[in-house]
Design a protein around this motif. Structure first.
Motif, PDB file in Angstrom:
ATOM      1  N   TRP A  10       0.836  -1.200   0.000  1.00 52.12           N
ATOM      2  CA  TRP A  10       0.000   0.000   0.000  1.00 52.12           C
ATOM      3  C   TRP A  10       0.870   1.249   0.000  1.00 52.12           C
ATOM      4  O   TRP A  10       1.912   1.279   0.654  1.00 52.12           O
ATOM      5  CB  TRP A  10      -0.908   0.014   1.232  1.00 52.12           C
ATOM      6  CG  TRP A  10      -1.920  -1.086   1.203  1.00 52.12           C
ATOM      7  CD1 TRP A  10      -1.766  -2.352   1.688  1.00 52.12           C
ATOM      8  CD2 TRP A  10      -3.218  -1.030   0.623  1.00 52.12           C
ATOM      9  NE1 TRP A  10      -2.909  -3.095   1.449  1.00 52.12           N
ATOM     10  CE2 TRP A  10      -3.811  -2.304   0.799  1.00 52.12           C
ATOM     11  CE3 TRP A  10      -3.950  -0.035  -0.026  1.00 52.12           C
ATOM     12  CZ2 TRP A  10      -5.092  -2.599   0.357  1.00 52.12           C
ATOM     13  CZ3 TRP A  10      -5.217  -0.329  -0.465  1.00 52.12           C
ATOM     14  CH2 TRP A  10      -5.782  -1.593  -0.283  1.00 52.12           C
ATOM     15  N   GLN A  11       0.422   2.278  -0.733  1.00 46.01           N
ATOM     16  CA  GLN A  11       1.131   3.555  -0.788  1.00 46.01           C
ATOM     17  C   GLN A  11       0.237   4.644  -0.211  1.00 46.01           C
ATOM     18  O   GLN A  11      -0.928   4.796  -0.625  1.00 46.01           O
ATOM     19  CB  GLN A  11       1.497   3.914  -2.229  1.00 46.01           C
ATOM     20  CG  GLN A  11       2.202   5.245  -2.339  1.00 46.01           C
ATOM     21  CD  GLN A  11       2.509   5.636  -3.775  1.00 46.01           C
ATOM     22  OE1 GLN A  11       1.955   5.097  -4.730  1.00 46.01           O
ATOM     23  NE2 GLN A  11       3.392   6.610  -3.930  1.00 46.01           N
ATOM     24  N   LEU A  12       0.773   5.430   0.718  1.00 40.31           N
ATOM     25  CA  LEU A  12       0.059   6.572   1.274  1.00 40.31           C
ATOM     26  C   LEU A  12      -0.028   7.657   0.215  1.00 40.31           C
ATOM     27  O   LEU A  12       0.986   8.048  -0.370  1.00 40.31           O
ATOM     28  CB  LEU A  12       0.781   7.104   2.514  1.00 40.31           C
ATOM     29  CG  LEU A  12       0.136   8.297   3.207  1.00 40.31           C
ATOM     30  CD1 LEU A  12      -1.192   7.897   3.843  1.00 40.31           C
ATOM     31  CD2 LEU A  12       1.085   8.873   4.255  1.00 40.31           C
ATOM     32  N   ILE A  13      -1.270   8.136  -0.071  1.00 38.62           N
ATOM     33  CA  ILE A  13      -1.425   9.188  -1.077  1.00 38.62           C
ATOM     34  C   ILE A  13      -2.157  10.418  -0.548  1.00 38.62           C
ATOM     35  O   ILE A  13      -2.269  11.416  -1.252  1.00 38.62           O
ATOM     36  CB  ILE A  13      -2.133   8.663  -2.344  1.00 38.62           C
ATOM     37  CG1 ILE A  13      -3.523   8.129  -2.004  1.00 38.62           C
ATOM     38  CG2 ILE A  13      -1.281   7.617  -3.050  1.00 38.62           C
ATOM     39  CD1 ILE A  13      -4.390   7.869  -3.220  1.00 38.62           C
ATOM     40  N   SER A  14      -2.664  10.346   0.685  1.00 37.77           N
ATOM     41  CA  SER A  14      -3.370  11.493   1.240  1.00 37.77           C
ATOM     42  C   SER A  14      -3.373  11.395   2.756  1.00 37.77           C
ATOM     43  O   SER A  14      -3.461  10.295   3.317  1.00 37.77           O
ATOM     44  CB  SER A  14      -4.805  11.543   0.713  1.00 37.77           C
ATOM     45  OG  SER A  14      -5.425  12.751   1.063  1.00 37.77           O
ATOM     46  N   HIS A  15      -3.262  12.559   3.402  1.00 41.88           N
ATOM     47  CA  HIS A  15      -3.254  12.613   4.861  1.00 41.88           C
ATOM     48  C   HIS A  15      -3.925  13.915   5.284  1.00 41.88           C
ATOM     49  O   HIS A  15      -3.625  14.972   4.734  1.00 41.88           O
ATOM     50  CB  HIS A  15      -1.818  12.571   5.380  1.00 41.88           C
ATOM     51  CG  HIS A  15      -1.728  12.764   6.850  1.00 41.88           C
ATOM     52  ND1 HIS A  15      -1.962  11.742   7.751  1.00 41.88           N
ATOM     53  CD2 HIS A  15      -1.471  13.859   7.598  1.00 41.88           C
ATOM     54  CE1 HIS A  15      -1.824  12.209   8.982  1.00 41.88           C
ATOM     55  NE2 HIS A  15      -1.521  13.489   8.907  1.00 41.88           N
ATOM     56  N   ASN A  16      -4.843  13.826   6.233  1.00 35.10           N
ATOM     57  CA  ASN A  16      -5.519  15.012   6.769  1.00 35.10           C
ATOM     58  C   ASN A  16      -5.538  14.948   8.287  1.00 35.10           C
ATOM     59  O   ASN A  16      -5.671  13.871   8.860  1.00 35.10           O
ATOM     60  CB  ASN A  16      -6.987  15.090   6.310  1.00 35.10           C
ATOM     61  CG  ASN A  16      -7.137  15.086   4.817  1.00 35.10           C
ATOM     62  OD1 ASN A  16      -6.347  15.687   4.105  1.00 35.10           O
ATOM     63  ND2 ASN A  16      -8.135  14.389   4.326  1.00 35.10           N
ATOM     64  N   GLU A  17      -5.479  16.105   8.910  1.00 33.98           N
ATOM     65  CA  GLU A  17      -5.695  16.234  10.347  1.00 33.98           C
ATOM     66  C   GLU A  17      -6.701  17.352  10.533  1.00 33.98           C
ATOM     67  O   GLU A  17      -6.582  18.407   9.904  1.00 33.98           O
ATOM     68  CB  GLU A  17      -4.403  16.536  11.087  1.00 33.98           C
ATOM     69  CG  GLU A  17      -3.429  15.370  10.998  1.00 33.98           C
ATOM     70  CD  GLU A  17      -2.217  15.521  11.882  1.00 33.98           C
ATOM     71  OE1 GLU A  17      -2.279  16.302  12.855  1.00 33.98           O
ATOM     72  OE2 GLU A  17      -1.215  14.855  11.581  1.00 33.98           O
ATOM     73  N   ALA A  18      -7.705  17.118  11.363  1.00 33.40           N
ATOM     74  CA  ALA A  18      -8.801  18.073  11.483  1.00 33.40           C
ATOM     75  C   ALA A  18      -9.095  18.413  12.938  1.00 33.40           C
ATOM     76  O   ALA A  18      -8.868  17.598  13.832  1.00 33.40           O
ATOM     77  CB  ALA A  18     -10.054  17.526  10.809  1.00 33.40           C
ATOM     78  N   THR A  19      -9.656  19.609  13.107  1.00 26.96           N
ATOM     79  CA  THR A  19     -10.090  20.094  14.412  1.00 26.96           C
ATOM     80  C   THR A  19     -11.525  20.538  14.292  1.00 26.96           C
ATOM     81  O   THR A  19     -11.896  21.236  13.334  1.00 26.96           O
ATOM     82  CB  THR A  19      -9.205  21.292  14.854  1.00 26.96           C
ATOM     83  OG1 THR A  19      -7.844  20.874  14.854  1.00 26.96           O
ATOM     84  CG2 THR A  19      -9.599  21.774  16.221  1.00 26.96           C
ATOM     85  N   ARG A  20     -12.333  20.146  15.259  1.00 22.68           N
ATOM     86  CA  ARG A  20     -13.758  20.492  15.244  1.00 22.68           C
ATOM     87  C   ARG A  20     -13.945  22.000  15.436  1.00 22.68           C
ATOM     88  O   ARG A  20     -13.314  22.602  16.300  1.00 22.68           O
ATOM     89  CB  ARG A  20     -14.502  19.731  16.342  1.00 22.68           C
ATOM     90  CG  ARG A  20     -16.020  19.951  16.299  1.00 22.68           C
ATOM     91  CD  ARG A  20     -16.724  19.213  17.423  1.00 22.68           C
ATOM     92  NE  ARG A  20     -16.618  17.761  17.326  1.00 22.68           N
ATOM     93  CZ  ARG A  20     -17.412  17.001  16.575  1.00 22.68           C
ATOM     94  NH1 ARG A  20     -18.390  17.553  15.856  1.00 22.68           N
ATOM     95  NH2 ARG A  20     -17.271  15.690  16.554  1.00 22.68           N
ATOM     96  N   ILE A  21     -14.831  22.581  14.617  1.00 18.73           N
ATOM     97  CA  ILE A  21     -15.208  23.986  14.774  1.00 18.73           C
ATOM     98  C   ILE A  21     -16.684  24.130  15.135  1.00 18.73           C
ATOM     99  O   ILE A  21     -17.139  25.199  15.481  1.00 18.73           O
ATOM    100  CB  ILE A  21     -14.852  24.832  13.526  1.00 18.73           C
ATOM    101  CG1 ILE A  21     -15.427  24.231  12.250  1.00 18.73           C
ATOM    102  CG2 ILE A  21     -13.347  24.991  13.426  1.00 18.73           C
ATOM    103  CD1 ILE A  21     -15.147  25.033  10.987  1.00 18.73           C
ATOM    104  N   ARG A  22     -17.448  23.030  15.029  1.00 18.37           N
ATOM    105  CA  ARG A  22     -18.858  23.003  15.463  1.00 18.37           C
ATOM    106  C   ARG A  22     -19.240  21.595  15.832  1.00 18.37           C
ATOM    107  O   ARG A  22     -18.949  20.643  15.226  1.00 18.37           O
ATOM    108  CB  ARG A  22     -19.786  23.508  14.363  1.00 18.37           C
ATOM    109  CG  ARG A  22     -21.273  23.379  14.739  1.00 18.37           C
ATOM    110  CD  ARG A  22     -22.227  23.726  13.619  1.00 18.37           C
ATOM    111  NE  ARG A  22     -22.206  22.812  12.506  1.00 18.37           N
ATOM    112  CZ  ARG A  22     -22.896  21.674  12.441  1.00 18.37           C
ATOM    113  NH1 ARG A  22     -23.622  21.275  13.421  1.00 18.37           N
ATOM    114  NH2 ARG A  22     -22.825  20.916  11.370  1.00 18.37           N
TER     115      ARG A  22
END
Length: 173
Positions: free
Chosen positions: A161-173
């Motif tokens: 498997w190859q990593l092609i996307s990464h996100n980190e998120a913070t709740r705003i609501r």
């Protein structure tokens, strides 16, 4: 007799999970709200990582039997100043005991079908990309106020498997 909704959003958006299986609805129900996300995506033609910021909005829909999200990015060409670039509909299938996921990003030409199940302390979504390659999308490190997400693709039917996307998120609501 109650009055029928006259607006599309009134008919689509639900006030919470279905009472039929509220525990199962928590898998994606915990993501309901709005999030600010920072991430990067691999351009597979140039092998360069491209940074991206977006807003991710998630709501219960279809009388609480599903969760739908939209991804919004800033846009200098769109009259509103932002553009909705993708949506995913995640429907809990009580017969399969899993979530059926359909993802659509028309401007990118991405249309994916996946099945999601709990995985470790998060969620694993496995399926097929538009080009037919297997994909894995993992939500990890989920807290009430943050999450991490990774997108993986396989060119050899899941052997590697190859990593092609990464996100980190913070709740705003």
């Amino acid at each position: 007799m109650t009055s029928m909704p006259t607006r599309f959003d009134e008919a689509l958006i639900a006030h919470g999970p279905t009472p039929e299986y509220p525990g199962r609805m928590h898998l994606f129900g915990q993501m309901v709200g709005s999030w600010t996300a920072k991430g990067s995506r691999l351009d597979e033609t140039t092998n360069e990582w491209i940074a991206r910021d977006f807003i991710w909005m998630v709501e219960f829909v279809l009388d609480g039997r599903a969760v739908q999200d939209v991804e919004i990015v800033a846009s200098t060409t769109h009259p509103s100043g932002c553009e909705t670039v993708a949506t995913a509909l995640r429907v809990y299938d009580p017969f399969a005991g899993a979530w059926r996921v359909s993802y659509f990003a028309p401007a990118l030409g991405e249309y994916c079908q996946l099945v999601a199940t709990p995985y470790r302390h998060g969620v694993r979504q496995e399926g097929t990309r538009t080009d037919g390659r297997p994909i894995r999308w993992n939500f990890t490190a989920i807290t009430p106020d943050s999450y991490k997400w990774e997108g993986w693709v396989s060119a050899d039917e899941g052997a590697t498997w190859q990593l092609i996307s990464h996100n980190e998120a913070t709740r705003i609501r």
